[in-house]
Structure formats: C-alpha cells, structure tokens
Design an enzyme around this catalytic site. Structure first.
Site, short mmCIF file in Angstrom:
data_model
loop_
_atom_site.label_atom_id
_atom_site.label_comp_id
_atom_site.label_asym_id
_atom_site.label_seq_id
_atom_site.Cartn_x
_atom_site.Cartn_y
_atom_site.Cartn_z
CE1 TYR A 73 0.92 -0.07 4.38
CE2 TYR A 73 -1.30 -0.83 4.82
CZ TYR A 73 -0.04 -0.53 5.26
OH TYR A 73 0.26 -0.69 6.57
CD GLU A 74 -0.08 5.66 1.71
OE1 GLU A 74 -1.18 5.65 2.22
OE2 GLU A 74 0.28 6.52 0.86
N GLY A 75 1.31 3.17 -2.62
CA GLY A 75 2.14 3.08 -3.82
C GLY A 75 3.04 1.87 -3.67
#
Ligand SMILES: Cc1cc2nc3c(=O)[nH]c(=O)nc-3n(C[C@H](O)[C@H](O)[C@H](O)COP(=O)(O)OP(=O)(O)OC[C@H]3O[C@@H](n4cnc5c(N)ncnc54)[C@H](O)[C@@H]3O)c2cc1C
Length: 594
Positions: free
Chosen positions: A437-439
């Site tokens: 997650y978060e890129g």
C-alpha cells in the site's frame, strides 16, 4: 514479551544524524531541546509498552469485523484508544493553534515508530488521521480547518484516505466515483471505494474521509480528480455532531495480517462532501498526504523489524542447542543459540539494518521539517528536494526490509517461530502489506527513477553523491573498518548505474526494468552514509573519553553493515543494466508453466 522502546538509539539518531539541534534553532521549534524530547519519547515509549503493546495479540486473534453497518474492534482496543487520545500523542507534530504540540516531524516520527512497533494494526488509525490532518492543514479552507482539525488532531475524530476502487489501484486515474456540485457550495458524492483502512470503526466519534472523485466534465485520468472531505456525521454550526451522512461500510476483508485494522469496502450514496482545495487538483493535494503517509509506512518496516528483533534476541539468549565454538557458558554440552556464529550473523543483519533504517527515515523526517520551516530559503529548498529524494527510499527499502527482517526473526526462533504461539510470526504477516500500500514498491522505484533522479537535470543527486564521497574519504580510521572503502566502492556502482539509466532513459522498458534493483542500491548506500555520520559521532564520543558501551556498539554495527550489507549493492549493478531483452524474451502467454 513486551515492547522496549529504543529511546537511546532514537535520541542518538535525532541528535547526530537528523540534526535535532539545528531544528531546535528554528524559532517555532525552540522548545524541542534534547532533554525535553528525550523525556517526551521516554514517556511515549512507556505508554506504548504498557498500554498499546498488550493489545497486539488480542487484535490479531479477534480482528475488526463489519456487521450490519458497523465495525467491531477487538475488546482491548477502545480502552487503549481512549488513553491514546487523552495522552495527546496524536497531536505532537501539529500547530498549537489547533491544539497540537508543535513538535518537529522528526520527533513525531519516533513516536510513530513506537506506536507501530507496539501494534501495527492499531497504529494505522492514527497514521491515516495524521495524513488527513497534514492535507487539511495545507489545502483545507478556513471552515474545514476550524471545524475538523481540532478534533482530528486530538484523535477524537479519525481520518481515512479513499483512493482505491476495483478498477483503480496503482492506476488511480481510472477512478469513477462521482461528485456533483450543490447550490450551497457543498457536493454530493456517489460511488464505491475498496480497501479503506479504518474506514469504519467504534473507536472515534466521527470519521473524516478524504475521498478522490470526479466532477462532471472533468478531464480524463489524474488531471480530472478532485479531493473531498466526507464526514461520517455532518457537523452542526456549534461543532456538535449532526445528521448521519450517506457513507456506509459494506464489508471488511479477510487478510494475511493486520487483522485488527479494518480494511473496508465503503459505499458513498449521495453523501454530502466539502471540496478540499481546487477542482481537478485532487491528485496533487492527495500527494501531500501520500508523502507523509509514505514516510510513515517506511517507518512501519523499521518498527516491526525492531519489535521482531527484540523478541529474537530474547529467544536467542534463552534457547540452548548444540555446542558453539569456544563457548564457556555451555550447560550440559549445550550453548545458548546466541553463541552460534550463524545466529549472530542473523542478529547483526537485523540490528545493523534496523539502525540503518532509523538513520534514513529520521533524516527524511528532518528534511520535511527544514523544508517547511527553515528561515533560510536556500536551505529549505535543498531540504525539500532531499525529502523528495529520500521518501521513496524510506518507503520501499524500509518496507522490503521489514518483511525480510521479520522473516529472519522467525528463522532465529526455528520451529517456534513458525508456530503462532510465540507471536513472532504475526510481525511477519503484519509486515507484508507495507510494500503494497501507499504506492507499491515497484511504483516507488519508478518514482525514484522518473522524478527524483532527474531533479535539477541530475545535479541534485550528483551533488548528494559528492557529499557521500567526501565523507567516505574521511573514514580512514581503523575504528570504521571497511566503511570508507566499501562506501566509495558502492558509490562507484551507484554512479555506473545512474550513467546507464540516464543513457537509456528513453528506453522505458529497459530503464524501468532496472528500477527496483537500482532503488535497492541507492537506499542501501544512502543509509550507509547516514549510518557513517552516526559512526563518526560515536567515535568522537569515545575519543572524548565517554565509556558508555553504546558508542562502541554503534561502531560495531556500522562496521558490520559496511562489510556484510553494503557490498551486496555491487552485485546488483548487472541487474540494473541488463536491459529488457530477456524481460520480454518470453511471450507473455508462454510465461505460464508447462
Ligand atoms: C490491507 C490494505 C489496506 C489498504 N488501505 C488503503 C486505503 O486506506 N486507502 C486506499 O485508497 N487504498 C488502500 N489500499 C489499496 C492499496 O493502496 C492498493 O492495493 C495498492 O495501491 C496497489 O493497487 P492494487 O492492489 O490494485 O494493485 P495493482 O495496481 O493491480 O498492481 C499489481 C502489481 O502490478 C504492479 N503495477 C501496477 N501498475 C504498474 C505500473 N504502471 N508499472 C509497473 N508496475 C505496475 C504493482 O507494482 C503490483 O506489483 C489498501 C490495500 C490493502 C491490501
């Protein structure tokens, strides 16, 4: 085993690597002096060990589960969250005007590390709230700031980040959630968001969702996205909670780890929304939140690796098996496993890289402080670029190491690590989400290559490499072992990799094909540099007559990292420069096993 907050190492890194003294020279941070910060972090560490850490296994066992439109959190969570709000830890880095403690991000990051190490699933609720606050502070209008910030900063209300939809994961520009303008300046939002962390729960009175959506006739892709705030409960003029808004949890996911963090499918059905910033600027505004969150997620790797390390050391000090070479403490022909060279290698591999991650991420946080608050404009500009450069390294390298090092902790336990009863396996399961997650980490590597390397036509990174070379040349004392020579050699590798990537930058398949091994090289080297700064400070203490073994230990971990971790980057150069011929050599359809 409970969590022991590593406040001494945190303070060492803040003081000697992140530059806490220089941050405290900035007028608004004048109160952030060493003694006060140390007292604060010690208290936060005590709180995390005594209040948050005991909820970790409970959270893993019970999970947070959606039922009939509500999410029930594990039994121990509500009490711990209430104490978290009362103690004010969520307010640390925010302006006094909204009830915050006005401490630097560099100090807040240490608190984040401790909360995450104590219970990663729990910590995600404050992490998302912090990200939403950062965004509203930068882009929210006066109404949004006055109405929402004080309660969000205190933690009484929480925040979320709503990007993902089934067809829009990494490709955020594909999202279709709709926003229609109303006559009174508000908007009406309809659509479905998936995987929303802490999207619904019973810990906070209100949940403030930051939602990306499209206005009618918005341009396609990321240029047509706007950012909205959608509160679970609308807020009346006197600040009290009003009507329930049109947003509901549909379900929560069953996951590998972070069971207590509800990962929600959220349905927005004509929900009332407030625009944050300007129409069609949502992606840019969301990046404010994402950069903060990306560093926070990088710190998850550090925190969870340290928690697993603490357990692994304790186990290695107790468990007896086999006879280690030259061991005088053996009992009945059995040594503690800590005495075996291979177990020592695993422990030092963990310890040295945990210290390296701490040096990198805290320096990253300090860069954010200088960028925002340094009165010296050229310093602020330099540090803004430094923060931009370090963020993908903190996120991707930190989280990859989080998975690798928690796995190594299981290895140190042997079979007792694989069974759930000891609790160490939970850290590995929990850590696995952070590279996603978060890129995803693949996207971080592309960001490093596509946006960060070319800053100032490549001059910024070139200058930074020059600084690293200067330091390498100064490390010519035996106390630093191979650090100077290995750093210089690794920088040669880095330069060669950059030269190849630059020469092949228009061959996207070839250059992006090498992005992930390049990020590994660059992060490993950059962390070595920050570690070497720490090693120099430790040596200065020893030279000045300080007999605290902590400083001698810092030199050992730096030397171990230089001899065992840093040289691995040289073997990655060929992977960076291999080109795309073989990546695409097998027809996609023929990749399936035959
Ligand atoms: C537990 C959990 C919590 C989450 N919390 C939130 C949240 O709070 N809010 C929210 O909005 N989202 C959240 N997400 C979603 C998360 O951010 C996405 O999973 C992530 O962005 C990746 O998207 P995806 O899963 O659709 O994978 P995909 O985008 O389908 O990617 C699959 C693979 O392809 C690669 N890939 C994709 N595109 C490219 C490209 N252009 N170039 C190279 N490689 C590429 C990726 O790196 C990855 O390896 C959460 C997800 C989980 C599992």
């Amino acid at each position: 085993m409970t969590y022991r907050a590593p406040v001494k190492d945190m303070m060492f890194v803040l003081e000697h690597v992140a530059g806490l003294g220089e941050i405290a020279d900035i007028e608004s941070f004048a109160h952030a002096e060493n003694d006060l910060v140390e007292g604060l972090l010690s208290e936060c560490g005590r709180f995390c060990s005594e209040v948050i850490a005991p909820t970790n296994a409970d959270g893993d066992e019970h999970g947070s589960i959606a039922k009939d439109g509500v999410v029930v959190t594990p039994p121990s969570f509500k009490g711990a969250y209430d104490q978290y709000v009362q103690s004010g830890w969520g307010a640390l880095q925010f302006p006094e005007q909204f009830g915050g403690g006005n401490f630097p991000t560099a100090v807040a990051i240490a608190a984040k590390e401790m909360i995450t190490a104590a219970n990663m699933a729990f910590s995600l609720c404050p992490l998302l709230t912090t990200g939403a606050v950062v965004d509203l502070l930068e882009h929210g209008d006066d109404y949004l700031q006055q109405t929402f910030l004080p309660k969000m900063i205190s933690g009484e209300w929480s925040g979320t980040m709503n990007l993902s939809e089934p067809q829009a994961g990494s490709d955020v520009g594909a999202l279709t959630t709709k926003a229609l303008p109303n006559d009174d300046g508000t908007y009406t939002i309809s659509g479905t968001k998936i995987w929303i962390t802490w999207g619904e729960h019973d810990l906070a009175e209100n949940i403030c969702h930051l939602v990306l959506a499209r206005l009618p006739d918005a341009p396609v892709g990321t240029k047509g996205i706007s950012l909205f705030l959608v509160p679970k409960y609308l807020v009346d003029d006197d600040g009290s909670l009003g009507e329930r808004n049109g947003v509901e949890v549909v379900s929560t996911e069953h996951k590998l780890g972070i069971h207590a963090s509800p990962t929600c499918v959220m349905e927005y059905d004509k929900a009332t929304a407030y625009i944050v910033g300007q129409p069609n600027q949502g992606m840019r505004q969301m990046f404010t939140m994402m950069n903060d969150a990306r560093l926070g997620v990088g710190v998850q790797g550090l925190a969870i690796a340290d928690r697993a390390y603490q357990m692994a050391v304790d186990y290695a000090l107790e468990r007896r098996q086999g006879l280690a070479p030259g061991d005088e403490d053996a009992e009945n022909g059995q040594s503690r496993i800590v005495a075996h060279p291979d177990v020592r290698r695993m422990l030092l591999t963990m310890k040295s890289q945990i210290e390296a991650m701490r040096a990198l991420t805290y320096r990253n946080a300090a860069a954010i402080d200088f960028a925002h608050f340094s009165p010296d404009e050229s310093k602020a500009e330099y540090e803004r670029k430094m923060a931009d450069l370090l963020t993908p390294l903190s996120k991707a390298w930190g989280t990859d190491l989080g998975v690798e090092l928690t796995s190594l902790a299981i290895q140190i336990y042997g079979g007792m690590g694989y069974v759930e009863e000891t609790g160490v396996a939970q850290h590995w399961r929990d850590s696995r989400i952070a590279p996603i997650y978060e890129g995803t980490n693949g996207i971080q590597a592309m960001d490093l290559l596509g946006r960060k390397l070319p800053m100032d036509g490549g001059a910024f990174v070139k200058g930074f490499i020059g600084d690293m070379r200067d330091l390498a040349a100064e490390l010519d004392d035996p106390a630093f072992g191979q650090m100077g020579a290995q750093l210089a050699k690794a920088l040669d590798t880095t330069d060669e990799a950059i030269a190849w990537l630059t020469a092949n930058r228009t061959d996207f398949a070839a250059s992006f094909g090498g992005a992930t091994p390049f990020l590994r090289i660059f992060a490993t080297v950059t962390a070595a540099y920050f570690m070497a700064i720490g090693a120099k400070a430790a040596k200065a203490k020893i030279d000045a007559g300080d007999a605290d073994p902590f400083y001698a230990d810092k030199l050992v971990t730096a030397r171990f990292y230089a001899a065992n971790i840093l040289p691995t980057v040289n073997g990655l150069l060929d992977a960076v420069t291999a080109g795309a011929d073989d990546l695409y050599g097998i027809d996609a359809d023929r990749l399936q096993s035959v």
